[in-house]
Design a protein around this motif. Structure first.
Motif, PDB file in Angstrom:
ATOM      1  N   ILE A 108      28.344  23.031  51.312  1.00  9.30           N
ATOM      2  CA  ILE A 108      28.798  22.964  52.696  1.00  9.30           C
ATOM      3  C   ILE A 108      27.994  23.934  53.546  1.00  9.30           C
ATOM      4  CG2 ILE A 108      30.742  23.458  54.236  1.00  9.30           C
ATOM      5  CD1 ILE A 108      32.602  22.608  51.976  1.00  9.30           C
ATOM      6  N   GLY A 109      27.459  23.452  54.661  1.00 12.53           N
ATOM      7  CA  GLY A 109      26.792  24.323  55.617  1.00 12.53           C
ATOM      8  C   GLY A 109      27.823  25.022  56.479  1.00 12.53           C
ATOM      9  N   ASP A 110      28.082  26.278  56.192  1.00 12.99           N
ATOM     10  CA  ASP A 110      29.157  27.046  56.826  1.00 12.99           C
ATOM     11  C   ASP A 110      28.705  27.593  58.175  1.00 12.99           C
ATOM     12  OD1 ASP A 110      31.186  28.794  57.501  1.00 12.99           O
ATOM     13  OD2 ASP A 110      30.579  30.310  56.029  1.00 12.99           O
ATOM     14  N   ARG A 111      29.287  27.073  59.260  1.00 13.64           N
ATOM     15  CA  ARG A 111      28.923  27.491  60.610  1.00 13.64           C
ATOM     16  C   ARG A 111      29.683  28.719  61.099  1.00 13.64           C
ATOM     17  NH1 ARG A 111      30.953  22.052  63.193  1.00 13.64           N
ATOM     18  NH2 ARG A 111      32.608  22.640  61.727  1.00 13.64           N
ATOM     19  N   HIS A 112      30.740  29.097  60.390  1.00  9.05           N
ATOM     20  CA  HIS A 112      31.664  30.100  60.915  1.00  9.05           C
ATOM     21  C   HIS A 112      31.391  31.526  60.449  1.00  9.05           C
ATOM     22  CE1 HIS A 112      34.061  26.989  62.737  1.00  9.05           C
ATOM     23  NE2 HIS A 112      34.215  26.364  61.584  1.00  9.05           N
ATOM     24  N   SER A 113      30.783  31.690  59.284  1.00  5.28           N
ATOM     25  CA  SER A 113      30.645  33.033  58.727  1.00  5.28           C
ATOM     26  C   SER A 113      29.829  33.964  59.612  1.00  5.28           C
ATOM     27  CB  SER A 113      30.017  32.960  57.325  1.00  5.28           C
ATOM     28  OG  SER A 113      30.928  32.386  56.408  1.00  5.28           O
ATOM     29  N   ASN A 114      28.786  33.423  60.249  1.00  6.05           N
ATOM     30  CA  ASN A 114      27.961  34.286  61.102  1.00  6.05           C
ATOM     31  C   ASN A 114      28.341  34.210  62.577  1.00  6.05           C
ATOM     32  OD1 ASN A 114      26.977  31.818  61.897  1.00  6.05           O
ATOM     33  ND2 ASN A 114      24.973  32.059  60.936  1.00  6.05           N
ATOM     34  N   GLY A 115      29.417  33.464  62.874  1.00  4.47           N
ATOM     35  CA  GLY A 115      29.926  33.415  64.245  1.00  4.47           C
ATOM     36  C   GLY A 115      29.156  32.528  65.192  1.00  4.47           C
ATOM     37  N   LEU A 145      38.027  28.078  51.705  1.00  4.37           N
ATOM     38  CA  LEU A 145      36.853  27.544  52.391  1.00  4.37           C
ATOM     39  C   LEU A 145      36.820  28.032  53.833  1.00  4.37           C
ATOM     40  CD1 LEU A 145      36.852  23.859  51.082  1.00  4.37           C
ATOM     41  CD2 LEU A 145      35.493  25.792  50.253  1.00  4.37           C
ATOM     42  N   ARG A 146      35.625  28.234  54.344  1.00  2.00           N
ATOM     43  CA  ARG A 146      35.476  28.758  55.697  1.00  2.00           C
ATOM     44  C   ARG A 146      35.144  27.682  56.722  1.00  2.00           C
ATOM     45  NH1 ARG A 146      32.993  32.316  52.211  1.00  2.00           N
ATOM     46  NH2 ARG A 146      30.972  31.327  52.544  1.00  2.00           N
ATOM     47  N   TYR A 152      26.950  19.208  58.128  1.00  6.33           N
ATOM     48  CA  TYR A 152      25.719  19.541  57.409  1.00  6.33           C
ATOM     49  C   TYR A 152      26.096  19.830  55.960  1.00  6.33           C
ATOM     50  CZ  TYR A 152      20.880  21.388  57.343  1.00  6.33           C
ATOM     51  OH  TYR A 152      19.535  21.588  57.124  1.00  6.33           O
ATOM     52  N   ARG A 153      25.759  18.906  55.051  1.00  9.66           N
ATOM     53  CA  ARG A 153      26.183  19.026  53.664  1.00  9.66           C
ATOM     54  C   ARG A 153      25.095  18.497  52.731  1.00  9.66           C
ATOM     55  NH1 ARG A 153      32.336  18.752  53.287  1.00  9.66           N
ATOM     56  NH2 ARG A 153      33.028  18.955  55.447  1.00  9.66           N
ATOM     57  N   ALA A 154      25.179  18.932  51.485  1.00  8.69           N
ATOM     58  CA  ALA A 154      24.330  18.386  50.430  1.00  8.69           C
ATOM     59  C   ALA A 154      25.220  17.983  49.266  1.00  8.69           C
ATOM     60  CB  ALA A 154      23.282  19.410  49.989  1.00  8.69           C
ATOM     61  N   ILE A 187      32.227  23.307  44.624  1.00 10.95           N
ATOM     62  CA  ILE A 187      31.880  23.455  46.042  1.00 10.95           C
ATOM     63  C   ILE A 187      31.243  24.825  46.260  1.00 10.95           C
ATOM     64  CG2 ILE A 187      32.739  23.454  48.401  1.00 10.95           C
ATOM     65  CD1 ILE A 187      35.135  21.838  47.438  1.00 10.95           C
ATOM     66  N   VAL A 188      30.131  24.833  46.966  1.00  8.60           N
ATOM     67  CA  VAL A 188      29.461  26.074  47.351  1.00  8.60           C
ATOM     68  C   VAL A 188      29.270  26.048  48.864  1.00  8.60           C
ATOM     69  CG1 VAL A 188      27.333  27.431  47.204  1.00  8.60           C
ATOM     70  CG2 VAL A 188      28.292  26.387  45.142  1.00  8.60           C
ATOM     71  N   GLU A 189      29.567  27.162  49.516  1.00  2.00           N
ATOM     72  CA  GLU A 189      29.349  27.278  50.953  1.00  2.00           C
ATOM     73  C   GLU A 189      28.132  28.162  51.220  1.00  2.00           C
ATOM     74  OE1 GLU A 189      33.146  26.762  53.644  1.00  2.00           O
ATOM     75  OE2 GLU A 189      33.434  28.446  52.285  1.00  2.00           O
ATOM     76  N   ILE A 190      27.261  27.690  52.109  1.00  2.94           N
ATOM     77  CA  ILE A 190      26.059  28.429  52.489  1.00  2.94           C
ATOM     78  C   ILE A 190      26.122  28.700  53.989  1.00  2.94           C
ATOM     79  CG2 ILE A 190      23.548  28.391  52.629  1.00  2.94           C
ATOM     80  CD1 ILE A 190      24.540  28.531  49.773  1.00  2.94           C
ATOM     81  N   PRO A 191      26.098  29.962  54.413  1.00  2.76           N
ATOM     82  CA  PRO A 191      26.098  30.253  55.858  1.00  2.76           C
ATOM     83  C   PRO A 191      24.863  29.681  56.540  1.00  2.76           C
ATOM     84  CG  PRO A 191      26.641  32.220  54.582  1.00  2.76           C
ATOM     85  CD  PRO A 191      26.148  31.196  53.603  1.00  2.76           C
TER      86      PRO A 191
END
Length: 304
Positions: A108-115, A145-146, A152-154, A187-191
């Motif tokens: 998962i392309g994490d949009r929230h971790s970096n604000g 999950l964040r 945006y996913r793979a 599941i892996v989340e990537i900022p």
């Protein structure tokens, strides 16, 4: 490995050429597919000119597009991204790395971790809705999950070919996340960074109608995936209502040995019957769901 970049599109003429070019630059060995979903502009022509493989999905809705992409494309690694140029292509290497190493089934392309999403997104109700859905799903599945609704996913092939897509619209991201959690996919989340749409590009999202569809999806999946918790909650509600209506009747009977509030007594009994029926349904459906999960895991073992 064969890599496929999947881009569902509806009226993305101003941005689709850049998205296709960016991903062809970052992944020159990948096949870039653009699925045109009845666009009224030149999305398909512009995408083809940029080097994409263009296909069409006549059934309106992002969920319908994703269903066709998952069924029709064979690859080892799948990248799904929106065609609105809100997700930087340079992060694709970080997203596919856990898939290539065999560490994840969905990234998962994490949009929230970096604000960046909160900063760039100009729709405050979307932020509220995202946080609400995230809280509900994390509470329901005991996860952390964040970003539940990122586009945006793979994925690896195992996930894509065993994902039953039921949604028709923008709630597809929520459905994929719920399916992965329920079926114990890794599941892996990537900022990642997120940027708002460029000038001249317009969102197709409707805050309230799409938000209600997502909440409706969460509600039905709560019922289907966690029936014991769902019907137990309903049973508690009926039980409390039965007590509220029935306690005065019982108190009156103890004091006078008569029941004058016959309608209240009947209503209280009805609520208690509904409570017992709800609990019974919950246990029966929970057994069926557990058996379904076992069968699903056995089928996965045969496809691996």
């Amino acid at each position: 490995m064969k890599i496929a970049v999947l881009i569902p599109c509806y009226n993305e003429e101003p941005t689709i050429a850049k998205v296709v070019s960016d991903f062809r630059r970052e992944l020159p060995e990948a096949d870039v597919y653009v699925y045109d979903n009845n666009s009224r502009d030149r999305t398909a022509e512009v995408a083809a000119a940029a080097g994409a493989i263009v296909r069409r999905e006549p059934r309106q809705g992002k969920g319908n597009v994703v269903r066709s992409m998952f069924r029709g494309i064979d690859a080892d690694v799948y990248v799904m991204v929106d065609g609105d140029d809100t997700y930087p292509a340079e992060f694709v290497h970080d997203l596919i790395a856990p898939i290539v190493r065999g560490e994840a089934d969905m990234v998962i392309g994490d949009r929230h971790s970096n604000g960046s999403y909160t900063k760039e997104n100009k729709r405050p109700f979307h932020n509220f809705g995202n946080n609400l859905v995230k809280w509900l799903i994390n509470a329901l599945f005991h996860s952390d999950l964040r970003d539940i609704m990122t586009g945006y996913r793979a994925f690896n092939r195992l996930f894509v070919k065993n994902m039953p897509v039921a949604s028709e619209g923008f709630e597809i991201e929520t459905e994929m996340t719920l399916h992965a959690l329920d079926k114990k996919f890794r599941i892996v989340e990537i900022p990642i960074d997120y940027r708002d749409r460029p000038e001249g590009s317009f969102s197709k999202l409707n805050t309230f109608s799409d938000g209600m569809r997502v909440l409706r999806t969460v509600f039905w999946i709560f019922k289907d995936y966690k029936p014991l918790a769902f019907f137990s909650t309903a049973a508690i509600v009926f039980f409390v209502l039965g007590l509220l209506v029935g306690v005065p009747v019982i108190t009156e009977f103890i004091a006078t040995h008569q029941i004058a509030k016959i309608p209240s007594a009947i209503l209280a009994v009805g609520f208690m019957m509904l409570a017992s029926i709800s609990v019974t349904c919950g246990f029966i459906l929970d057994t069926i769901v557990r058996q379904h999960r076992d069968v699903y895991q056995l089928l996965l073992n045969k496809t691996e």
